[in-house]
Design a protein around this motif. Structure first.
Motif, PDB file in Angstrom:
ATOM      1  N   GLN A 273      13.264   2.399  18.237  1.00  0.00           N
ATOM      2  CA  GLN A 273      13.264   3.603  17.281  1.00  0.00           C
ATOM      3  C   GLN A 273      14.112   4.647  17.612  1.00  0.00           C
ATOM      4  O   GLN A 273      14.343   5.532  16.600  1.00  0.00           O
ATOM      5  CB  GLN A 273      11.600   4.177  17.470  1.00  0.00           C
ATOM      6  N   GLY A 279      12.506  12.242  19.190  1.00  0.00           N
ATOM      7  CA  GLY A 279      11.232  12.320  18.564  1.00  0.00           C
ATOM      8  C   GLY A 279      10.565  13.866  18.155  1.00  0.00           C
ATOM      9  O   GLY A 279      10.992  14.748  19.154  1.00  0.00           O
ATOM     10  N   LYS A 281       6.799  15.404  17.960  1.00  0.00           N
ATOM     11  CA  LYS A 281       5.489  15.059  18.158  1.00  0.00           C
ATOM     12  C   LYS A 281       4.675  15.815  17.032  1.00  0.00           C
ATOM     13  O   LYS A 281       4.696  16.964  17.052  1.00  0.00           O
ATOM     14  CB  LYS A 281       4.838  15.431  19.542  1.00  0.00           C
ATOM     15  N   PHE A 286       4.321  10.768  18.130  1.00  0.00           N
ATOM     16  CA  PHE A 286       5.783  10.859  17.842  1.00  0.00           C
ATOM     17  C   PHE A 286       6.188  10.220  16.828  1.00  0.00           C
ATOM     18  O   PHE A 286       6.078   8.995  16.619  1.00  0.00           O
ATOM     19  CB  PHE A 286       6.422  10.478  19.135  1.00  0.00           C
ATOM     20  N   TYR A 288      10.245   9.335  14.839  1.00  0.00           N
ATOM     21  CA  TYR A 288      11.327   9.257  15.150  1.00  0.00           C
ATOM     22  C   TYR A 288      12.409   9.074  13.985  1.00  0.00           C
ATOM     23  O   TYR A 288      11.889   8.782  13.024  1.00  0.00           O
ATOM     24  CB  TYR A 288      11.735   7.960  16.182  1.00  0.00           C
ATOM     25  N   THR A 345       4.766   5.381  10.151  1.00  0.00           N
ATOM     26  CA  THR A 345       4.253   6.393  11.298  1.00  0.00           C
ATOM     27  C   THR A 345       2.979   6.503  11.797  1.00  0.00           C
ATOM     28  O   THR A 345       2.709   7.068  12.849  1.00  0.00           O
ATOM     29  CB  THR A 345       4.594   7.904  10.690  1.00  0.00           C
TER      30      THR A 345
END
Length: 375
Positions: A273, A279, A281, A286, A288, A345
């Protein structure tokens, strides 16, 4: 903690994660290997130099190219194959490790390294190359060079497979397009200079199967705690191989754990990723840049997109700024987009801001963190 305090794979989580920066500092303090070498110096065949520089020994006992034999045998490479290896043989381990892995199958290697597309294109034709090892971009350069030379592919070559280096964006679709157009099979692997091979592809399975000599965890980048299947985190690897053992070493690469063994170790990971630090949070998960690239591949009505993460009161919110191509209609695309975002996600998208084509420039980031600015 002493080795006697470790009774199984689950105990690895009690140990801290060692980072590349820490390894580099230890090598500077105790050159050249930082105290990690567990072999007689006379058993070192080569010393590789990765960016840092970080020094990695290759021992004379290695006959598989640190596991790369598994990659080529899995792909059906063997006696009778002629493999063009375009990965670098200079300082870094890539070219030589692949070379040894190819040799272990009984195939013949043509050791080219990168660059010189015209000469390599000629070798492909004159030597009857059957497999090419290259970055995806250089493989395409070789194809374009051959076509400029007047070759009609796939009729005019013997290539039937290619080991391609991974890249961001919709890489898997690019591979499928190459396979269909040029009548080849493509395969890949996940490897680092520190370990050699970590994971390899298996037909019909998503992502990379972990090599049997690697103990892999996908961990929270902050705490180092192992994460459950389906979670995205840093790939942390342990290997007890003779000569160069590394325990709980953080690769800095980020991927999703797809499946685990009974003892809680990851045995399959998804495509990378990104890197730790890229990334953001959001609600304990997380996100990316690659998530946004995956989203674009699932929703072709969108040309470009940028995810903006903000804090609204005590809640973290996500707004997707998306360029809709002229054939798309917001009302029709929105439901598909919201569902696709959740799939890539595991989070619910809060808002969509529709943009006209051209509002996002080529260099604009795909992921923007504005939480601190409004906290």
């Amino acid at each position: 903690m002493a080795p006697a305090d470790l009774f199984g794979a689950s105990d690895l989580a009690r140990l801290p994660v060692t980072t590349k920066d820490q390894l580099l500092a230890l090598q500077r303090a105790h050159p050249p290997f930082g105290g990690f070498l567990a072999a007689d110096a006379r058993d070192i065949r080569r010393i590789f130099v990765s960016p840092g520089p970080i020094y990695e020994p290759e021992l004379s006992s290695d006959v598989t190219g640190r596991g790369f034999a598994q990659v080529f045998s899995q792909a059906g490479i063997g006696p009778g194959d002629r493999v063009l290896n375009t990965w670098s043989y200079h300082l870094v381990p890539a070219g030589l490790l692949l070379d040894r892995g190819i040799a272990s199958t009984g195939a013949t290697t043509i050791p080219c390294g990168p660059g010189g597309a015209e000469q390599q294109a000629q070798l492909i034709l004159e030597l009857g190359i059957t497999c090419i090892c290259a970055s995806t971009s250089f493989f395409i350069t070789l194809i374009e060079t051959l076509e400029r030379m007047g070759c009609q592919l796939p009729r005019d070559w013997r290539v039937r497979s290619a080991m391609l280096g991974g890249e961001m964006g919709n890489w898997m679709q690019k591979r499928r397009d190459l396979e269909q157009r040029y009548a080849i099979n493509t395969f890949s692997a996940y490897a680092t200079g520190d370990f050699g091979l970590i994971g390899y592809e298996q037909d019909g399975l998503e992502g990379y199967r972990i090599h049997h000599e690697r103990l892999v965890q996908v961990c929270d980048p902050g705490s180092g705690e192992p994460l459950p299947v389906g979670s995205t985190g840093e790939i942390v690897v342990t290997t007890l191989e003779s000569g160069w053992p590394l325990v709980r070493f953080g690769t800095g690469d980020v991927a999703q754990a797809l499946s685990q063994t009974e003892d809680g170790l990851v045995d399959r990971i998804g495509l990378l990723q990104g890197r730790v630090g890229q990334g953001v949070k959001v609600r304990e998960v997380f996100v990316y840049p690659r998530n946004i690239e995956d989203l674009l591949s699932r929703v072709p009505e969108i040309n470009r997109a940028q995810l903006v993460v903000e804090t609204l009161g005590r809640r973290e919110t996500m707004t997707l700024r998306a360029e809709l191509n002229p054939k798309g209609t917001p009302a029709i695309v929105e439901a598909h987009l919201m569902d696709a975002f959740k799939q890539v996600t595991r989070l619910k998208l809060d808002n969509i801001e529709w943009l006209v084509v051209g509002q996002l420039a080529d260099g604009d980031p795909t992921l923007v963190d504005r939480k601190q600015a409004k906290a």
